[in-house]
Scaffold this active site. Sequence first.
Site, PDB file in Angstrom:
ATOM      1  N   ASP A 237      12.608 -31.605  14.430  1.00 33.25           N
ATOM      2  CA  ASP A 237      12.202 -32.022  13.086  1.00 33.25           C
ATOM      3  C   ASP A 237      10.764 -31.843  12.490  1.00 33.25           C
ATOM      4  OD1 ASP A 237      10.369 -33.485  14.851  1.00 33.25           O
ATOM      5  OD2 ASP A 237      10.275 -35.099  13.602  1.00 33.25           O
TER       6      ASP A 237
ATOM      7  N   CYS B  43       0.767  -1.310   0.121  1.00 28.44           N
ATOM      8  CA  CYS B  43       0.076   0.053  -0.113  1.00 28.44           C
ATOM      9  C   CYS B  43       0.874   1.218   0.001  1.00 28.44           C
ATOM     10  CB  CYS B  43      -0.924   0.077   1.265  1.00 28.44           C
ATOM     11  SG  CYS B  43      -0.103   0.112   2.779  1.00 28.44           S
TER      12      CYS B  43
ATOM     13  N   ASP C  63      14.264 -31.975  20.976  1.00 28.29           N
ATOM     14  CA  ASP C  63      12.739 -31.968  20.726  1.00 28.29           C
ATOM     15  C   ASP C  63      12.390 -33.231  21.229  1.00 28.29           C
ATOM     16  OD1 ASP C  63      10.158 -30.782  20.264  1.00 28.29           O
ATOM     17  OD2 ASP C  63      10.230 -32.290  18.549  1.00 28.29           O
TER      18      ASP C  63
END
Length: 826
Positions: free
Chosen positions: A698, A19, A499
């Site tokens: 992962d 914009c 993790d």
Amino acid sequence: MSDTKSMRKVSLPVSGMSCASCVGSVEKALSGMGGVSSANVNLASGKATVEYDPDLVDERNLVGAVEDAGYGVEGRTANFGVSGMSCASCVASVEKVLAGVSGVTNVNVNLATEKATVDYLPDSSGMRDFERAVKDAGYGVIGEEEEAPAEDARESEYRKLKNRFLVAAALTALILVGSIPHMFGLMSPVPMTLLNVGLFMLATPVQFWAGRRFYEGAWGAIKHGQANMNTLVAVGTSAAYFYSVVAVFAPGVLAGRADVYFDTSALIITLILLGRLLEARAKGRTNDAIKKLAGLQAKTARVVRGGEETDIPVEDVEAGDVVIVRPGEKVPVDGKVISGESAVDEAMITGESVPAMKGIGDVVIGATINTSGSFRFEATKVGADTALAQIMRMVEEAQGSKAPIQRLADKISSVFVPAVMVVAVITFLVWLFIGPDPAFTFAMLNFVAVLIIACPCAMGLATPTSIMVGTGKGAQSGILIKGGEALEGARNLDTIVLDKTGTLTKGEPTLTDIVATNGLSEDILLRLAASAERGSEHPLGEAIVRGAKARNLDLADAEGFDAVSGGGIKAKVEGREIVVGNARFMGESGVGENGLGSKVGELSSSGKTPMLVAVDGEMAGLVAVADTVKKESKEAVERLHTMGLEVAMMTGDNRRTAEAIAEELGIDRVLAEVLPGGKADEIKRLQSEGMKVGMVGDGINDAPALAQADVGVAIGTGADVAMEAADLTLISGDVRGVARAISLSKATVRNIKQNLFWAFAYNVALIPVAAGILYPFFSGGTVPEFLAPFFGEYGFLNPVLAAMAMALSSVTVLSNALRLRRVEVV
């Protein structure tokens, strides 16, 4: 105010504008920079036209201003080979001329790979501009679309170098024979004047034909107000050569004794050519990993087209083709098995020695070897999109990158050659005025020795050669390394955050326990529960079905299947009412626990999910599922502990489940109940405690944490976005690769430090020797007899010995880097 003649205009392709407000933001960011006289942004074309003073601001600053404002600049990257570089000063020269091309935002030149990577603005410059700039600096360019010719060009360059060396060596041998009367004060069978003319005729082609590359390189540097390794060799050998020419044809110009030193100039050029020859061969060996990867590719593929089997070149395989692979053949491209099954050896890609079983729906990787059965698969990734092509691309990019440790060498190299020139001139002047007779001769020889013995080559090769070998070694071990920064950074980690799901665990629930009561056997209980769950799409129900199939149980069809969200399922199997669910659901169904409450609590506390099973309204037992730990996870944690690292586990699971798994694996710290968006914040929190954090994950939701960590490690079996955000990728998905990557990092950085020590110690120790620092110790003619050939009668270093030492230093650095190939990464 800047002169308008010096103003420059550039067009920046800006992305992210939507914009008029965006236009204003970009214009404000650019206009606010010192040195910018005007900035005009066009939303329709998506371009910003900026007029600026190049003495005050450059394109890099302009791009940075746009990016700081929250927008992007759509530049391009050119990769091309550069020939003729021999030292760190050459690298600096090429980087400087490329950086000076209008529109260039970043330049990286690597001596070991002989490649340049240039980020640029396409409206401002292009490949022709880069080629012109490099050639003007005295170097050659191998185009970015000429990868195969690039290898041929290097081989051709090696052959030319070899031919020049052989001719130079033959002529130098004759010069040495002809110089015997000079060396030992013997009577010459031919008049001395005639002999000297003969030596001149032999030395001239060595100086200007064999040594032409040194003059070309020196001239290119001089044109840009710079000096490099070629400058040292050209000036040093020219001094000895032209001194000798004057001694032959105008001896009266030189006061006192006027000996000729054609043997010195010719032998120096020959020895340096030999060093370059050995260097080129060793550099080729540092890139063996890429060549081996390229050699893995299958040459042909057997595809089904028009109902017929046809052998075609692998380059012609298209996505969607059905490919047939027979025993002993290579899988030509990446794809998904649609029929048949086999064991596939993936060691060349993943580093795993045990062949992986492949059946319908499994993914196969191009270049792996089918060991037993036949199968058909649908090609999904071909050409540059295959795993092998991506691995090769990542390795090449990593080999071309610079490690932070190289910055020191680069800074020193940028001033090294000019400093050596100054030292050489000072050496000449000192010995000219205070040296023994003939002073001019000794001053000239010491001048030559200082120029020749200085070796920026070793400094320039110290880091990139080790990174090339290290990243190649990593690829062969199933570890993809994005660049030198990641390779160096991994050794500094003190905390590894793993993790849980998909990294430490398999990432999918697996049947772990069966408890049968009420007179039923385990198999009957499991068969009834799995038959009832066949219609379920819930991961826990699917785990029960997989568990039953693994036991080769024949499942029956279920009728009246009804799933209750958060509770369980009901179904009729062979006329019996089966209910599977949690304790609350059983209570709502009017079924009591029948003494299984304690077992439910025990399983829950160990991180498993128990599901009660009722048959015809009576409690019949329970089954439990869990995201089971990978068999290699415990060993991976132990290896990290052995390396002195703290190991943490991050998961969205409840703390009780997380702590049960952490206790099983011996993990030090548990970060439980972490929401996907909070993983990066957890990494920040650990870093705020002063920790150097490596994150291993992962999933897509791991990507921010991988990017935030000091070193992000992605599991290769996970999401593409995770691998994109990570610094290292473990292709096989084996978490033990984290320890291997850190071990490789430590070995590589140790190798780099050894190289840098050798390069700096060599120059620091021998330049003073070449300058004549030993003269006070041997000024009375007390040089030991065995040292006399090297230091003469006054302790002055023989320039020929300087050339030998200089060539040896580069070869030593390269040989040390090649030792990395034999390092065991455990």
